[in-house]
Each structure stands twice: as C-alpha cells, then as structure tokens.
Design a protein around this motif. Structure first.
Motif, short mmCIF file in Angstrom:
data_model
loop_
_atom_site.label_atom_id
_atom_site.label_comp_id
_atom_site.label_asym_id
_atom_site.label_seq_id
_atom_site.Cartn_x
_atom_site.Cartn_y
_atom_site.Cartn_z
N THR A 1 4.39 17.29 21.40
CA THR A 1 3.25 18.10 22.44
C THR A 1 3.56 19.11 23.44
O THR A 1 3.16 19.04 24.21
CB THR A 1 3.41 16.40 23.39
N ASP B 1 1.90 21.05 23.66
CA ASP B 1 0.06 22.10 24.26
C ASP B 1 0.29 21.34 25.42
O ASP B 1 -0.49 21.73 26.50
CB ASP B 1 -1.33 21.00 23.49
N TRP B 2 1.05 19.74 26.10
CA TRP B 2 1.10 20.20 27.16
C TRP B 2 2.08 21.11 28.03
O TRP B 2 2.54 20.68 29.41
CB TRP B 2 1.75 18.46 27.79
N THR B 3 2.46 22.13 27.84
CA THR B 3 3.12 23.28 28.27
C THR B 3 2.57 24.33 28.58
O THR B 3 2.34 24.95 29.46
CB THR B 3 4.64 23.80 28.33
N ARG B 4 1.44 23.52 28.01
CA ARG B 4 -0.21 25.16 28.93
C ARG B 4 -0.69 24.40 29.88
O ARG B 4 -0.65 23.45 30.24
CB ARG B 4 -0.98 24.95 27.80
N LYS B 5 -1.25 25.61 30.58
CA LYS B 5 -2.01 25.71 31.72
C LYS B 5 -3.30 24.64 30.82
O LYS B 5 -3.76 24.56 30.46
CB LYS B 5 -3.33 26.78 32.34
N TYR C 1 -2.73 21.27 31.57
CA TYR C 1 -2.49 20.26 30.85
C TYR C 1 -1.07 19.95 32.02
O TYR C 1 -1.04 20.23 32.56
CB TYR C 1 -1.88 20.27 29.40
N ASP C 2 -1.00 18.65 31.84
CA ASP C 2 -0.10 17.34 33.26
C ASP C 2 0.68 17.68 32.29
O ASP C 2 0.81 16.68 31.48
CB ASP C 2 -0.92 16.49 33.85
N PRO C 3 1.77 18.21 32.71
CA PRO C 3 2.81 17.68 32.39
C PRO C 3 3.83 16.94 32.59
O PRO C 3 5.52 16.40 31.83
CB PRO C 3 4.20 19.96 32.32
N PRO D 1 -5.87 12.20 23.60
CA PRO D 1 -4.92 12.19 24.39
C PRO D 1 -4.25 10.66 24.59
O PRO D 1 -3.13 10.64 24.69
CB PRO D 1 -4.71 13.03 25.53
N ARG E 1 -4.18 16.44 21.46
CA ARG E 1 -5.61 16.93 21.25
C ARG E 1 -6.29 16.85 21.58
O ARG E 1 -7.81 15.55 22.62
CB ARG E 1 -5.75 18.33 20.56
#
Length: 206
Positions: free
Chosen positions: A135, A137-141, A143-145, A110, A107
């Motif tokens: 990773t 965290d990258w499933t959250r709003k 973030y670009d998954p 990146p 975080r």
C-alpha cells in the motif's frame, strides 16, 4: 543465462532453502514482456501459477513480473494469485516483487484494501509486512493515508525488525509530501518504535 556463482551468492543472501539459478532481474523482465506478448493474459496467468509452484527463486520472480506487465489486464485473476502466493512469503525479495503486482490491483479496486487489512493480523510476519509494502501508493498525494497509519500503529507492538523497517519505510515515503503528518505520528508513537523505524521515518524530515 544463469550463473552458478551468482546463484550461490543469492542463496546465501536470501537465507531461504530453494533453488536459485543466478539470473538477474533485467532478463526476467524481458522474458515476462515477451511471454505476455506471445501468449496473452489467459495463458500468462496459468503460466504464472505454474512458475510459482516450482519454488525456484527466479521462477517466482518471473511469475510476479508477468502480472506487472501493463498489457496484463486480468487483475481479478492477478489478485486471486496474489492472495494464494502471500501464504508462501518467506523473504523480502519475493514478497516485494509480488507487491508490485498487488499494488496494480489495489489501485484498480481500492475495495480490496479490506482484504489487506486482515493481513496485519496474519501469523506470517512477511504477510503482516506486506500490508504496508503493498500500500505504498497511499503515501502519495491524492491518497488518504489514515487507514494505513492505523495499521502501522497496530503493528507497533510487533517487535520484528522487518515490521518496523516497513513502518519506517511507509512513514518516510509519506514524509516526502506530508511531513507534518509523519511528525504527528512520531510524536504520538516514537517511544514504541524500534530504532530502524525511527531512523527511516525521520530520514527526510528537516
């Protein structure tokens, strides 16, 4: 503080040959906070390295917990430790605890995702799995998954149950705010996914 009976249960559950003390997580977390308050970042980082080298289950958990205490700010040192520790991953419990420390570093910087991308091709299954667990965290709003979805796709040919469990876990978390993207992934790749991955990915889809 330890319990011999709990230690035997834990060893049987983890199925890894190392020493277990039978200490539960809350006292370990309390010890991590107290140690950091007393010793500061520098000595805590040294202690974390020594604790990991002991190969005692709870000591390794404590090592990782030291790096997750908010007042630990030497994230460059934390990432260096994580990079070494990943080579010893042999169970989900320790790997997932270290993942919380690693996620703090990702975080903050990146660009370190470039390191993690290489983990998807590692010979150790637990390291390949860690690429997704670190990773989440990258499933959250916000973030670009897409990069991690590419990793997930590349791991579909890996027939390890724990790998597909992690793929499903990642997709399940993404589905909480982007169900359309998860449906698209399933439509394209469902035939390659083990049942556990399909079940996890679909858990919150209507």
């Amino acid at each position: 503080m330890g319990c011999a009976g709990q230690a035997r249960i834990l060893k049987g559950y983890m199925k890894t040959e190392r020493r277990y003390l039978g200490v539960k997580t809350p006292p370990i977390e309390k010890l991590a906070r107290e140690a950091l308050a007393e010793f500061g970042d520098g000595r805590a980082a040294v202690a974390a390295g020594a604790l990991w080298r002991s190969d005692v289950f709870e000591a390794r958990i404590l090592a990782a917990k030291l790096l997750t205490v908010p007042r630990f700010h030497r994230l460059d040192e934390a990432w260096a430790l994580v990079g070494r520790w990943k080579e010893d991953f042999d169970s989900w419990a320790i790997a997932d605890c270290v993942a919380k420390a690693g996620a703090r570093c990702l975080r903050a910087d990146p660009a370190l995702l470039g390191d993690v991308e290489g983990w998807t091709r590692h010979s150790n299954m637990w390291v390949r799995r860690a690429a997704l667990v670190f990773t989440l965290d990258w499933t959250r709003k916000g973030y670009d998954p897409e990069r991690m979805l590419g990793w997930a796709e590349s791991l579909l040919g890996d027939r390890q149950w724990f790998i597909h469990k992690a793929i499903g876990w990642w997709l399940r978390e993404l589905s909480k705010h982007d169900p359309a993207r998860v449906r698209a992934f399933l439509a394209a790749h469902e035939a390659q996914m083990l049942a556990v991955a399909r079940r996890e990915a679909s858990k919150y889809l209507k």
